[in-house]
Enzyme design. Structure first.
Site, short mmCIF file in Angstrom:
data_model
loop_
_atom_site.label_atom_id
_atom_site.label_comp_id
_atom_site.label_asym_id
_atom_site.label_seq_id
_atom_site.Cartn_x
_atom_site.Cartn_y
_atom_site.Cartn_z
N LYS A 85 -9.22 4.16 -19.21
CA LYS A 85 -9.67 4.53 -20.55
C LYS A 85 -8.56 4.35 -21.59
O LYS A 85 -8.10 3.24 -21.81
CB LYS A 85 -10.22 5.96 -20.49
CG LYS A 85 -11.18 6.20 -19.32
CD LYS A 85 -12.49 5.47 -19.49
CE LYS A 85 -13.32 5.28 -18.25
NZ LYS A 85 -13.34 6.26 -17.21
N ASP A 126 -8.03 17.06 -15.34
CA ASP A 126 -8.36 15.67 -15.65
C ASP A 126 -8.13 15.51 -17.16
O ASP A 126 -8.90 16.04 -17.97
CB ASP A 126 -9.82 15.39 -15.26
CG ASP A 126 -10.20 13.93 -15.48
OD1 ASP A 126 -9.64 13.30 -16.40
OD2 ASP A 126 -11.07 13.43 -14.75
N ARG A 175 0.84 -1.21 0.00
CA ARG A 175 0.00 0.00 0.00
C ARG A 175 0.87 1.25 0.00
O ARG A 175 0.42 2.33 -0.38
CB ARG A 175 -0.98 0.01 1.19
CG ARG A 175 -1.84 1.26 1.26
CD ARG A 175 -3.12 1.10 2.08
NE ARG A 175 -2.89 0.48 3.37
CZ ARG A 175 -2.34 1.07 4.43
NH1 ARG A 175 -1.98 2.34 4.36
NH2 ARG A 175 -2.17 0.42 5.56
N TYR A 214 -17.11 14.99 -15.07
CA TYR A 214 -17.64 13.63 -15.04
C TYR A 214 -18.61 13.49 -13.85
O TYR A 214 -18.38 14.07 -12.79
CB TYR A 214 -16.44 12.66 -14.94
CG TYR A 214 -16.83 11.26 -14.57
CD1 TYR A 214 -17.74 10.54 -15.33
CD2 TYR A 214 -16.29 10.64 -13.44
CE1 TYR A 214 -18.11 9.25 -14.98
CE2 TYR A 214 -16.64 9.35 -13.09
CZ TYR A 214 -17.57 8.67 -13.86
OH TYR A 214 -17.94 7.40 -13.50
C1 3LM Z 1 -17.41 7.32 -18.45
N1 3LM Z 1 -15.76 7.90 -16.84
O1 3LM Z 1 -17.97 6.47 -19.12
P1 3LM Z 1 -12.74 5.51 -13.03
N2 3LM Z 1 -12.52 11.26 -15.02
C2 3LM Z 1 -13.17 11.17 -16.20
C3 3LM Z 1 -13.93 10.04 -16.49
O2 3LM Z 1 -14.55 9.99 -17.67
C4 3LM Z 1 -14.03 9.00 -15.53
C5 3LM Z 1 -13.34 9.14 -14.32
C6 3LM Z 1 -12.59 10.28 -14.09
C7 3LM Z 1 -16.67 6.96 -17.21
C8 3LM Z 1 -16.87 5.83 -16.48
S1 3LM Z 1 -19.46 5.78 -15.67
C9 3LM Z 1 -19.99 4.77 -14.38
C10 3LM Z 1 -18.03 4.98 -16.39
C11 3LM Z 1 -13.07 12.29 -17.18
C12 3LM Z 1 -14.85 7.78 -15.78
C13 3LM Z 1 -13.37 8.06 -13.27
O3 3LM Z 1 -12.80 5.65 -11.55
O4 3LM Z 1 -11.48 4.81 -13.49
O5 3LM Z 1 -14.00 4.94 -13.61
O6 3LM Z 1 -12.57 7.00 -13.65
O7 3LM Z 1 -17.42 8.52 -18.78
#
Ligand code: 3LM
Length: 400
Positions: free
Chosen positions: A216, A191, A66, A119
């Site tokens: 992504k 971001d 961790r 988001y």
């Molecule tokens: C999506 N987005 O489908 P994770 N920042 C951005 C993002 O698009 C996302 C995160 C952070 C999507 C996920 S929706 C339930 C699915 C610009 C995620 C967060 O924690 O790795 O999912 O990222 O747009």
């Protein structure tokens, strides 16, 4: 000093090379071409005194996964090299990265100035922080210098932006925001998920911290949930010793390994995402049943000039509005055959989602409207298939 910086820059290799080699030296690991996965929770100390010294920070060496893990560190070094940062940090998800950065950089009474949209889960987190910890926020389109200055309050402690913004594709002029923020001594957090470091490097434009949902484009294969942050050594070390370590949303060694593997092909994948998306945006624009196309590579896009200046390519996401109602949008989605109905983005497969009822369902309707998310807006994450096949699927579904 200047000479030293210059020679360092000259020595710094090109992105396509760094993305394959940075953070890993095979000859330090039995010559293994692929990095080893240190799948261990803890590390053995040679003796009790060594353990004491490691905990006191007086001796180099691993303690517990961790806190640090060699495979995860390879990934952290790679993202730092790609984002031109001093230090990177890996997290168990994009939201773990967003929450660790935000909570580690603000305190009760502070204000966060945000881009006009974010988001959905980031929106949820901002509200949670407001209600539970007294950290306020406001949204601003940040379209011009005066507007940005006017939105900064005495208690503004951080500027948080997405660019392009999920899912409206609106851009924020990162260089302008960073210049103004610097005058006020406010850090700017970006971001960078939608662009990836291949298309946009916010730290080079003067911003302070970059965040990624590594789930992504960086992963690219839809098989990892992960997050990354990068910035100065001082700030990243602070986060590593506080919100990363003590909230503990860290990445597993295996996920770090999958990311190290997936990222090697980021430039070739991203080139294809961009060219496929450019072809599809042209087709969508011509179709009578599409009322709006939002794509930074489209010359008709409101911020096309900014996109061309700030990004090295338009990316693989297109949002568009379909004529009719929410039900028409859903009927269109259901008629698709090749394109998968799924949230997330940046994968080999083309994915489509309905932001108002999916990624941004937690955002109240009036806030969604202010962000520009209508009931007929759809977001297409263009994959790596032949664009003609993707278009044929969209066309047949539109004609259904
Ligand atoms: C999506 N987005 O489908 P994770 N920042 C951005 C993002 O698009 C996302 C995160 C952070 C999507 C996920 S929706 C339930 C699915 C610009 C995620 C967060 O924690 O790795 O999912 O990222 O747009």
């Amino acid at each position: 000093m200047m000479e030293e910086i210059q020679s360092k820059q000259e020595r710094s290799r090109k992105f396509e090379t760094e993305v394959i080699h940075s953070g890993y030296d095979a000859l330090k690991h039995f010559g293994s071409l692929a990095p080893p996965i240190f799948q261990t929770s803890t590390f053995v100390f040679p003796d009790a005194q060594s353990g004491e010294r490691r905990f006191a920070g007086e001796e180099e060496g691993y303690i517990y996964s961790r806190l640090q893990n060699p495979t995860v560190e390879m990934l952290e070094q790679r993202i730092a090299a790609l984002e031109k940062a001093e230090k990177g940090l890996a997290f168990g998800s994009g939201m773990a990265a967003v929450s660790a950065v935000l909570m580690g950089m603000v305190k009760t009474g502070d204000h966060i100035l945000c881009s006009e949209g974010v988001y959905g889960c980031t929106f949820g987190l901002l509200h949670f922080m407001q209600e539970r910890f007294g950290v306020s926020h406001s949204f601003q389109s940040m379209d011009g210098e005066e507007q940005i200055r006017a939105a900064i309050r005495p208690e503004t402690a951080l500027i948080y932006v997405e660019s392009p913004i999920n899912p409206t594709m609106k851009l924020v002029d990162l260089k302008l925001v960073a210049e103004i923020a610097k005058e006020f001594g406010i850090p700017v957090v970006v971001d960078n998920t939608f662009s990836s470091p291949y298309l946009q490097r916010p730290l080079e434009l003067g911003c302070d911290v970059v965040i990624h949902s590594a789930t992504k484009y960086l992963c690219g294969h839809g098989d990892v949930i992960g997050g990354l942050a990068a910035g100065s050594k001082e700030l990243m070390s602070h986060l590593s010793m506080t919100t990363q370590k003590d909230i503990g949303g860290v990445m597993s060694p295996f996920d770090a390994w999958l990311l190290l593997r997936g990222m090697k092909t980021l430039p070739v994948r991203m080139d294809r995402h961009c060219s496929n998306a450019a072809e599809l945006a042209k087709q969508l624009r011509k179709h009578p049943r599409i009322s709006k196309v939002l794509f930074p590579g489209d010359p008709e896009f409101a911020q096309y000039t900014l996109a061309s200046r700030q990004m090295d390519g338009p990316g693989g996401l297109i949002s568009f509005e379909i004529c009719g109602t929410k039900e028409d949008a859903q009927r269109f989605m259901n008629a698709l055959e090749l394109i998968k109905i799924a949230v997330s983005l940046g994968d080999a497969e083309t994915l489509i989602q309905h932001p108002a009822t999916m990624t941004h369902a937690v955002v109240p309707p009036e806030d969604r409207a202010a962000m520009g998310i209508s009931e007929t807006l759809l977001r297409l994450s263009v994959g790596l298939e032949a664009w003609q096949d993707i278009w044929a699927d969209i066309e047949q579904a539109l004609n259904t």
